[in-house]
Design an enzyme around this catalytic site. Structure first.
Site, PDB file in Angstrom:
ATOM      1  NE  ARG A 173      -3.509   0.403   2.659  1.00 35.91           N
ATOM      2  CZ  ARG A 173      -4.663   0.725   2.084  1.00 35.91           C
ATOM      3  NH1 ARG A 173      -5.278  -0.162   1.343  1.00 35.91           N
ATOM      4  NH2 ARG A 173      -5.200   1.911   2.256  1.00 35.91           N
ATOM      5  NE  ARG A 177       5.499   8.022  -5.351  1.00 36.91           N
ATOM      6  CZ  ARG A 177       4.533   8.545  -4.608  1.00 36.91           C
ATOM      7  NH1 ARG A 177       4.803   9.543  -3.785  1.00 36.91           N
ATOM      8  NH2 ARG A 177       3.304   8.093  -4.708  1.00 36.91           N
ATOM      9  NE  ARG A 249      -5.348  -3.456  16.110  1.00 36.81           N
ATOM     10  CZ  ARG A 249      -4.959  -3.526  17.369  1.00 36.81           C
ATOM     11  NH1 ARG A 249      -5.328  -4.559  18.129  1.00 36.81           N
ATOM     12  NH2 ARG A 249      -4.212  -2.576  17.912  1.00 36.81           N
ATOM     13  NE  ARG A 279      -4.951   7.395  10.545  1.00 34.45           N
ATOM     14  CZ  ARG A 279      -5.347   6.870   9.402  1.00 34.45           C
ATOM     15  NH1 ARG A 279      -4.552   6.881   8.346  1.00 34.45           N
ATOM     16  NH2 ARG A 279      -6.536   6.317   9.268  1.00 34.45           N
ATOM     17  CD  GLU A 300      -7.064   6.497  12.986  1.00 33.60           C
ATOM     18  OE1 GLU A 300      -7.398   7.494  12.315  1.00 33.60           O
ATOM     19  OE2 GLU A 300      -6.765   5.401  12.476  1.00 33.60           O
ATOM     20  CE1 TYR A 348      -6.692  -0.612   4.603  1.00 33.92           C
ATOM     21  CE2 TYR A 348      -4.834  -1.928   5.293  1.00 33.92           C
ATOM     22  CZ  TYR A 348      -5.453  -0.712   5.204  1.00 33.92           C
ATOM     23  OH  TYR A 348      -4.830   0.402   5.705  1.00 33.92           O
ATOM     24  CG  ASP A 350      -7.690   1.807  -0.943  1.00 35.81           C
ATOM     25  OD1 ASP A 350      -7.660   1.882   0.297  1.00 35.81           O
ATOM     26  OD2 ASP A 350      -6.665   1.765  -1.645  1.00 35.81           O
TER      27      ASP A 350
HETATM   28  N1  UDP Z   1       2.392   2.130   7.835  1.00 32.59           N
HETATM   29  C1  UDP Z   1       3.542   2.315   8.567  1.00 32.59           C
HETATM   30  N2  UDP Z   1       3.942   3.599   8.848  1.00 32.59           N
HETATM   31  C2  UDP Z   1       3.247   4.680   8.435  1.00 32.59           C
HETATM   32  C3  UDP Z   1       2.085   4.507   7.675  1.00 32.59           C
HETATM   33  C4  UDP Z   1       1.671   3.194   7.400  1.00 32.59           C
HETATM   34  O1  UDP Z   1       4.195   1.362   8.984  1.00 32.59           O
HETATM   35  O2  UDP Z   1       3.662   5.812   8.749  1.00 32.59           O
HETATM   36  C5  UDP Z   1       1.956   0.733   7.557  1.00 32.59           C
HETATM   37  C6  UDP Z   1       0.971   0.253   8.611  1.00 32.59           C
HETATM   38  O3  UDP Z   1       1.136  -1.123   8.806  1.00 32.59           O
HETATM   39  C7  UDP Z   1      -0.359   0.568   7.968  1.00 32.59           C
HETATM   40  C8  UDP Z   1      -0.082   0.218   6.514  1.00 32.59           C
HETATM   41  O4  UDP Z   1       1.266   0.649   6.321  1.00 32.59           O
HETATM   42  O5  UDP Z   1      -1.408  -0.195   8.508  1.00 32.59           O
HETATM   43  C9  UDP Z   1      -1.013   0.870   5.507  1.00 32.59           C
HETATM   44  O6  UDP Z   1      -0.945   2.269   5.672  1.00 32.59           O
HETATM   45  P1  UDP Z   1      -2.048   3.269   5.064  1.00 32.59           P
HETATM   46  O7  UDP Z   1      -1.497   4.636   5.189  1.00 32.59           O
HETATM   47  O8  UDP Z   1      -2.442   2.794   3.712  1.00 32.59           O
HETATM   48  O9  UDP Z   1      -3.229   3.054   6.123  1.00 32.59           O
HETATM   49  P2  UDP Z   1      -4.751   3.616   6.192  1.00 32.59           P
HETATM   50  O10 UDP Z   1      -4.724   5.086   5.857  1.00 32.59           O
HETATM   51  O11 UDP Z   1      -5.569   2.773   5.250  1.00 32.59           O
HETATM   52  O12 UDP Z   1      -5.099   3.379   7.633  1.00 32.59           O
END
Ligand code: UDP
Length: 371
Positions: A173, A177, A249, A279, A300, A348, A350
């Site tokens: 996901r 880059r 979760r 976050r 969160e 999971y 989108d």
């Molecule tokens: N993840 C991480 N660090 C970050 C952001 C994401 O390790 O700073 C990992 C974490 O396991 C997360 C997954 O990448 O569940 C997917 O992140 P995404 O940002 O897609 O999560 P969403 O916004 O769907 O909660």
């Protein structure tokens, strides 16, 4: 096929109702156990700040699917928004997803794209050929330092287990880059609906052949009155958890009200394990075209889903997949029920994938019942 029951008024349910009403002249009843439509995409105007709030956490629309983009644009106008996330870590603030700025600042270097690529090649664990889990995938791609700082703590907090227990696909996901592009998503289309997501679902459901009933729980006597049922709740819930509960979760939020600008960005991830939340999202930054004096942000927190909690993220551990497969076997005994969406198919997803799949399920259903 005239009378259809749809359980759940999120994207899956609403789109199926609309497609079947419009294209196959079906009458549909859409039920939802909550007191609002739009499922976890639900948005509302906050009475204190007038900011558009994403009640169940941030939803940024992004897609490369042209059919989905055209479909959703029938029901909303998108405001210009590009998701740019920052990470507050034990070593300072960095840009996400991991990009050339992140790499240069983290290693205190001035590397060009090729040099940064070569550095990560050197740091990546070359003994891992076929990553078996999230941790191995991350170590292979970015090596131990970046893994520890950006992925280990966040992932452990988010999923409540060791990253080595999680599927490798989860890391896919997140792009890595080797340029300064800090757009979180690759997709050509991205934005936030100007009137929010609930307004989209409201418009999708606004059809004379669709009835919506909120605060209504599905019961097993209902299908007898319908030709077919589309069920977008949890598949284990449908079967009254008779084989046990599949792992999800859930997240909880701690609201922060203040004036001006709380954090200067829509989303900041706290990747350090010592910080209990994952976050903070400050919702007025999701609508940069609006002006607000007040602001609302949410810390969160992630936790295991208890029986009364709202399920958010499918955990997808091996034990969950095994149990899900057993429920799928049970589902085969229910030819009148089609399980759809994030909860019905335990994935999971989108929003754009959910929409694409709902359209395909509708296509197939209509095709199958053409006389
Ligand atoms: N993840 C991480 N660090 C970050 C952001 C994401 O390790 O700073 C990992 C974490 O396991 C997360 C997954 O990448 O569940 C997917 O992140 P995404 O940002 O897609 O999560 P969403 O916004 O769907 O909660």
């Amino acid at each position: 096929m005239k009378n259809i029951l749809i359980v759940g008024a999120g994207f899956s349910g609403a789109i199926l109702a609309r497609e079947l009403a419009e294209r196959a002249n079906c009458s549909t009843l859409v039920l939802d156990v909550r007191d609002h439509i739009a499922g976890n995409c639900h948005t509302y105007r906050d009475p204190i700040s007038n900011v558009m709030i994403h009640k169940y956490g941030p939803h940024i629309f992004h897609t490369k699917n042209q059919r989905v983009w055209e479909y959703i644009n029938r029901f909303t106008t998108f405001g210009p928004y590009t998701h740019r996330v920052k990470a507050i870590t034990a070593q300072g603030v960095f840009s996400l997803p991991v990009n050339l700025l992140t790499i240069n600042q983290f290693f205190n270097k001035i590397l060009n794209p090729n040099e940064a690529y070569n550095l990560l090649q050197k740091l990546g664990d070359k003994s891992i050929h076929e990553p078996r889990n999230f941790e191995e995938q991350a170590l292979k791609f970015v090596g131990p330092e970046l893994y520890q700082t950006f992925f280990y703590g966040y992932t452990k907090k988010q999923w409540g287990c060791e990253p080595s227990e999680l599927p490798a696909s989860l890391l896919k996901r997140l792009p890595i880059r080797f340029n300064y592009d800090d757009n979180y998503f690759f997709d050509p289309h991205q934005g936030i609906p100007v009137d929010g997501y609930s307004a989209i679902i409201e418009k999708i459901l606004a059809h004379p052949k669709i009835t919506v009933q909120l605060n209504t729980k599905f019961t097993h006597d209902m299908p007898a009155n319908y030709d077919h049922v589309f069920y977008s709740g949890t598949i284990d819930g449908f079967f009254d958890y008779r084989l046990g509960r599949i792992g999800y979760r859930t997240v909880t939020f701690e609201r922060i009200d203040t004036k001006g600008d709380f954090q200067g960005s829509a989303q900041i991830n706290y990747t350090n394990l010592n910080v209990p939340f994952t976050r903070i999202h400050e919702h007025k930054h999701f609508t940069p075209w609006e002006a607000h004096e007040k602001t609302v942000a949410f810390r969160e927190f992630s936790k295991e889903t208890e029986p009364d909690d709202i399920p958010y993220y499918p955990k997808n551990l091996q034990v969950d997949q095994t149990l899900y497969q057993r429920y799928c076997e049970l589902a085969k005994t229910q030819p009148k029920i089609t399980f759809v969406g994030r909860l019905g198919t335990y994935r999971y997803l989108d929003m754009d994938t959910t929409i694409a799949e709902a359209l395909t399920v509708a296509d197939e259903f209509i095709q199958r019942h053409k006389t």
